[in-house]
Design a protein around this motif. Structure first.
Motif, PDB file in Angstrom:
ATOM      1  N   GLY A 147       0.817  -1.111   0.016  1.00 47.73           N
ATOM      2  CA  GLY A 147       0.029   0.015  -0.020  1.00 47.73           C
ATOM      3  C   GLY A 147       0.965   1.135   0.020  1.00 47.73           C
ATOM      4  N   CYS A 148       0.071   2.200  -0.505  1.00 43.88           N
ATOM      5  CA  CYS A 148       1.100   3.535  -0.610  1.00 43.88           C
ATOM      6  C   CYS A 148      -0.089   4.825  -0.388  1.00 43.88           C
ATOM      7  CB  CYS A 148       1.912   3.861  -1.667  1.00 43.88           C
ATOM      8  SG  CYS A 148       1.139   3.560  -3.264  1.00 43.88           S
ATOM      9  N   ILE A 149       0.609   5.838  -0.166  1.00 39.88           N
ATOM     10  CA  ILE A 149      -0.459   6.985  -0.106  1.00 39.88           C
ATOM     11  C   ILE A 149       0.221   8.085  -1.096  1.00 39.88           C
ATOM     12  CG2 ILE A 149      -1.226   9.267   1.203  1.00 39.88           C
ATOM     13  CD1 ILE A 149      -0.983   7.257   3.847  1.00 39.88           C
ATOM     14  N   THR A 150      -0.454   8.668  -1.989  1.00 40.05           N
ATOM     15  CA  THR A 150      -0.293   9.353  -3.054  1.00 40.05           C
ATOM     16  C   THR A 150      -0.590  10.578  -2.855  1.00 40.05           C
ATOM     17  OG1 THR A 150      -0.503   7.476  -4.632  1.00 40.05           O
ATOM     18  CG2 THR A 150      -0.247   9.627  -5.681  1.00 40.05           C
ATOM     19  N   ILE A 151       0.282  11.749  -2.974  1.00 38.11           N
ATOM     20  CA  ILE A 151       0.142  13.238  -2.513  1.00 38.11           C
ATOM     21  C   ILE A 151       0.506  13.974  -3.812  1.00 38.11           C
ATOM     22  CG2 ILE A 151       0.644  14.812  -1.112  1.00 38.11           C
ATOM     23  CD1 ILE A 151       1.044  12.966   1.082  1.00 38.11           C
ATOM     24  N   LYS A 152      -0.601  14.997  -4.071  1.00 37.64           N
ATOM     25  CA  LYS A 152      -0.340  15.771  -5.110  1.00 37.64           C
ATOM     26  C   LYS A 152       0.297  16.896  -4.361  1.00 37.64           C
ATOM     27  CE  LYS A 152      -2.409  18.460  -8.785  1.00 37.64           C
ATOM     28  NZ  LYS A 152      -2.479  19.880  -8.386  1.00 37.64           N
ATOM     29  N   VAL A 153       1.504  17.389  -4.803  1.00 36.15           N
ATOM     30  CA  VAL A 153       2.072  18.276  -3.987  1.00 36.15           C
ATOM     31  C   VAL A 153       1.762  20.020  -4.336  1.00 36.15           C
ATOM     32  CG1 VAL A 153       4.504  19.432  -3.443  1.00 36.15           C
ATOM     33  CG2 VAL A 153       4.291  16.811  -3.838  1.00 36.15           C
ATOM     34  N   SER A 154       1.594  20.770  -3.098  1.00 36.32           N
ATOM     35  CA  SER A 154       0.956  22.126  -3.243  1.00 36.32           C
ATOM     36  C   SER A 154       2.020  23.033  -3.584  1.00 36.32           C
ATOM     37  CB  SER A 154       0.221  22.589  -2.199  1.00 36.32           C
ATOM     38  OG  SER A 154      -0.854  21.536  -1.584  1.00 36.32           O
ATOM     39  N   ASP A 155       1.866  24.219  -4.238  1.00 35.35           N
ATOM     40  CA  ASP A 155       2.958  25.104  -4.305  1.00 35.35           C
ATOM     41  C   ASP A 155       3.175  25.773  -3.181  1.00 35.35           C
ATOM     42  OD1 ASP A 155       2.777  24.562  -7.191  1.00 35.35           O
ATOM     43  OD2 ASP A 155       1.382  26.279  -7.368  1.00 35.35           O
ATOM     44  N   GLN A 156       2.319  25.905  -2.202  1.00 35.88           N
ATOM     45  CA  GLN A 156       2.538  26.491  -1.003  1.00 35.88           C
ATOM     46  C   GLN A 156       2.864  25.238  -0.024  1.00 35.88           C
ATOM     47  OE1 GLN A 156       2.681  29.903  -0.285  1.00 35.88           O
ATOM     48  NE2 GLN A 156       2.398  30.108  -2.532  1.00 35.88           N
ATOM     49  N   GLN A 157       4.203  25.607   0.784  1.00 32.98           N
ATOM     50  CA  GLN A 157       4.540  24.408   1.748  1.00 32.98           C
ATOM     51  C   GLN A 157       4.161  24.864   3.348  1.00 32.98           C
ATOM     52  OE1 GLN A 157       5.708  21.177   1.310  1.00 32.98           O
ATOM     53  NE2 GLN A 157       4.553  21.790  -0.831  1.00 32.98           N
ATOM     54  N   SER A 158       3.438  24.209   4.104  1.00 35.08           N
ATOM     55  CA  SER A 158       3.373  24.604   5.375  1.00 35.08           C
ATOM     56  C   SER A 158       3.802  23.405   6.243  1.00 35.08           C
ATOM     57  CB  SER A 158       1.761  24.968   5.637  1.00 35.08           C
ATOM     58  OG  SER A 158       1.079  23.663   5.263  1.00 35.08           O
ATOM     59  N   PRO A 159       4.729  23.825   7.336  1.00 36.35           N
ATOM     60  CA  PRO A 159       5.036  22.642   8.069  1.00 36.35           C
ATOM     61  C   PRO A 159       4.058  22.396   9.468  1.00 36.35           C
ATOM     62  CG  PRO A 159       6.237  24.752   8.988  1.00 36.35           C
ATOM     63  CD  PRO A 159       5.169  25.150   7.642  1.00 36.35           C
ATOM     64  N   ALA A 160       3.989  21.120   9.554  1.00 36.21           N
ATOM     65  CA  ALA A 160       3.172  20.335  10.651  1.00 36.21           C
ATOM     66  C   ALA A 160       3.951  20.752  11.891  1.00 36.21           C
ATOM     67  CB  ALA A 160       3.073  18.927  10.500  1.00 36.21           C
ATOM     68  N   PRO A 161       3.201  20.734  13.094  1.00 35.65           N
ATOM     69  CA  PRO A 161       4.012  21.214  14.334  1.00 35.65           C
ATOM     70  C   PRO A 161       5.021  19.931  14.649  1.00 35.65           C
ATOM     71  CG  PRO A 161       1.498  20.934  14.601  1.00 35.65           C
ATOM     72  CD  PRO A 161       1.702  20.334  13.261  1.00 35.65           C
ATOM     73  N   ARG A 162       5.935  20.261  15.510  1.00 34.92           N
ATOM     74  CA  ARG A 162       7.020  19.260  15.996  1.00 34.92           C
ATOM     75  C   ARG A 162       6.549  18.312  16.579  1.00 34.92           C
ATOM     76  NH1 ARG A 162      11.958  22.819  18.203  1.00 34.92           N
ATOM     77  NH2 ARG A 162      11.640  21.096  19.749  1.00 34.92           N
ATOM     78  N   LEU A 163       7.382  17.264  16.725  1.00 38.11           N
ATOM     79  CA  LEU A 163       7.027  16.086  17.251  1.00 38.11           C
ATOM     80  C   LEU A 163       7.380  16.391  19.016  1.00 38.11           C
ATOM     81  CD1 LEU A 163       8.746  13.350  15.459  1.00 38.11           C
ATOM     82  CD2 LEU A 163       6.405  13.871  15.368  1.00 38.11           C
ATOM     83  N   THR A 164       6.251  15.981  19.625  1.00 35.79           N
ATOM     84  CA  THR A 164       6.645  16.241  21.368  1.00 35.79           C
ATOM     85  C   THR A 164       6.486  14.879  22.061  1.00 35.79           C
ATOM     86  OG1 THR A 164       4.424  16.925  21.814  1.00 35.79           O
ATOM     87  CG2 THR A 164       6.008  18.550  21.444  1.00 35.79           C
ATOM     88  N   ALA A 165       7.182  14.712  23.114  1.00 35.93           N
ATOM     89  CA  ALA A 165       6.845  13.293  23.925  1.00 35.93           C
ATOM     90  C   ALA A 165       5.963  13.730  24.972  1.00 35.93           C
ATOM     91  CB  ALA A 165       8.283  12.908  24.605  1.00 35.93           C
TER      92      ALA A 165
END
Ligand code: SF4
Ligand code: SF4
Length: 482
Positions: free
Chosen positions: A91-109
């Motif tokens: 299985g895989c997840i296909t993503i159409k990449v956007s022109d605008q890039q926005s980062p997800a929040p950092r990982l935290t424990a």
């Protein structure tokens, strides 16, 4: 800094081809238009998607969860829109990449964890796997190692496969991050001594890391002979410590943990910056590509996109390989994506490939000298040709690294590695069938035992009834009206 304590068993010295890319600094790939992100980029079960078609995702966002041991979570390298989701091992997840890039929040424990638990949680959440190609989930490997007192941490900068210069460039350009990752691993494992094993053909990397190690306690560079497959864990341990790990033992049982230099960098980024694994460095090489180099690539980038950004093809490749030429995987589909364990993309011409016209074994014994695991490839091959799986297993087939050294030196061009790969697959299949039969036998035995117990209980109840009746009869007063 010191030289290897011993030359490990066997090994070969293939022509390195590293000069094609060795002096080319890492450059980032321009943003691809599409990512095809596999759900299984690790040794265990596939991750489970948590996004749906049409959903927008941010760069670094978790898109598939690890729900079982030895699995690893998967993150999107770039922002975009999910265009398809398939599940399971392929299985895989296909993503159409956007022109605008926005980062997800950092990982935290989670709050309240100890320092070690916090670091392990971040390594796990970041989806770090062995970046040298083994793809063993790093958090699982470290946790398993903590069952034993780890005295020695070996950082593997061997990179002995021809053509590949990924780790060489990382050691030259990102040595501080490697040392940062080592410090975290020292804290987690309490390893007293750390060695960074580097082949002697990487002089700049040796000099750079040695310079940094002079300021560190208990971290030393070990110069190794340029010998394939010295980058495999057991050969690395033998060369660095002078100790051999027996065939049926894990290195961690012997107090040694081995991590690749790329994995150390990923660990540093996860713990220091809360960053998941979304990109990796790969070597693009071979005589069929216009502009060989070392590229930082978003995971999930199809190889077509990479070839396009390396100036295209000079000529039609005779073979495309993901990884190195000895242990890599030949591919023929340009949509195949880069995953966390892909260290190279090789576009090889016919001249770069061995001539393969097999003839009968000459009994020359070269394969015996080349085998790093002290196996007898000619004998294993003979057994497997006659379906002698049990005998091949007794002769150590499962210990075979599939390194290809025996096939490389074989003057008869016998397809030894393919046979051993097939043989190991058959043994795994037989083992699964045996386990299934054993489970069925156990279930059947349990059922028989349960039925026997129920029957005994029923019989006892039946036997008890007349006795109760007769006891009742004995104690019931006689009816005076009779
Ligand atoms: S190297 Fe090849 S030809 Fe020589 S003994 Fe081994 S299998 Fe036979
Ligand atoms: S492929 Fe297996 S048998 Fe051949 S040299 Fe490597 S470890 Fe030995």
């Amino acid at each position: 800094m010191f030289n290897a304590r011993m030359k490990p068993h066997g090994g070969i010295r293939p022509y390195s081809h590293k000069s094609l890319t060795r002096e080319i600094a890492i450059r980032p790939l321009a943003t691809p238009r599409r990512l095809i992100i596999p759900l299984r980029q690790h040794t265990g079960p596939a991750a489970v998607p948590i996004v749906a078609e049409g959903e927008s995702v941010a760069a670094g966002q978790l898109i598939a969860e690890a729900r079982e041991r030895m699995s690893a979570p998967v993150h999107s390298a770039l922002s975009g829109v999910v265009t398809s989701v398939t599940t399971g091992d392929q299985g895989c997840i296909t993503i159409k990449v956007s022109d605008q890039q926005s980062p997800a929040p950092r990982l935290t424990a989670a709050e309240g964890l100890s320092e070690t638990q916090t670091m392990l949680s971040l390594i796990e959440q970041a989806g770090i796997v062995g970046m040298g190609g083994a793809m063993f989930p790093a958090a699982d490997k470290i946790r398993m190692s903590l069952r034993y007192p780890i005295e020695t941490l070996i950082v593997n900068g061997g990179e002995c496969e021809p053509y590949l210069t990924t780790d060489d460039r990382l050691m030259r350009e990102q040595a501080e991050f490697i040392i940062g990752g080592i410090r975290y691993l020292q804290t987690i494992t309490q390893a007293r001594q750390v060695y960074i094993g580097i082949e002697d053909n990487k002089t700049e990397a040796i000099a750079r890391l040695d310079e940094l190690c002079r300021q560190e306690d208990h971290i030393e560079v070990v110069i190794l002979p340029s010998l394939y497959p010295i980058g495999s864990a057991k050969q690395m341990i033998e060369a660095v410590t002078g100790r051999q790990i027996p065939q049926n033992r894990r290195s961690t049982e012997m107090g040694v943990l081995v991590q690749n230099v790329g994995t150390c960098i990923a660990i540093f980024h996860a713990i220091r910056f809360g960053k998941p694994v979304t990109h990796r460095v790969i070597t693009v090489s071979g005589r069929a590509i216009e502009q060989p180099g070392n590229l930082l690539v978003p995971i999930g980038t199809p190889i077509k996109e990479i070839i396009g950004q390396c100036g295209g093809l000079k000529t039609q490749p005779a073979r495309m390989v993901l990884g190195g030429p000895m242990m890599g995987r030949a591919v023929d589909d340009l949509d195949v994506p880069i995953n966390k364990g892909t260290s190279g993309l090789l576009l090889l011409t016919g001249d770069e490939l061995p001539q393969t016209k097999p003839s009968a074994c000459l009994r020359c014994g070269r394969c015996l000298d080349a085998c790093p695991m002290s196996l007898a490839p000619l004998s294993l091959f003979a057994e497997l040709k006659n379906d002698g799986f049990a005998k091949a297993q007794q002769q150590g087939l499962n210990a075979c690294l599939l390194c290809g050294s025996c096939a490389y030196v074989c003057p008869a061009a016998l397809p030894l590695t393919q046979f051993f790969d097939w043989g190991q697959q058959q043994l795994r299949l037989l083992k699964r069938q045996e386990d299934k039969m054993e489970r069925t036998r156990q279930n059947s035995a349990n059922r028989q035992a349960r039925l026997a117990k129920e029957a005994a209980a029923k019989a006892a109840a039946l036997a008890a009834k007349p006795a109760r009746r007769s006891r009742r009869a004995a104690t019931t007063p006689e009816d005076p009206s009779c």
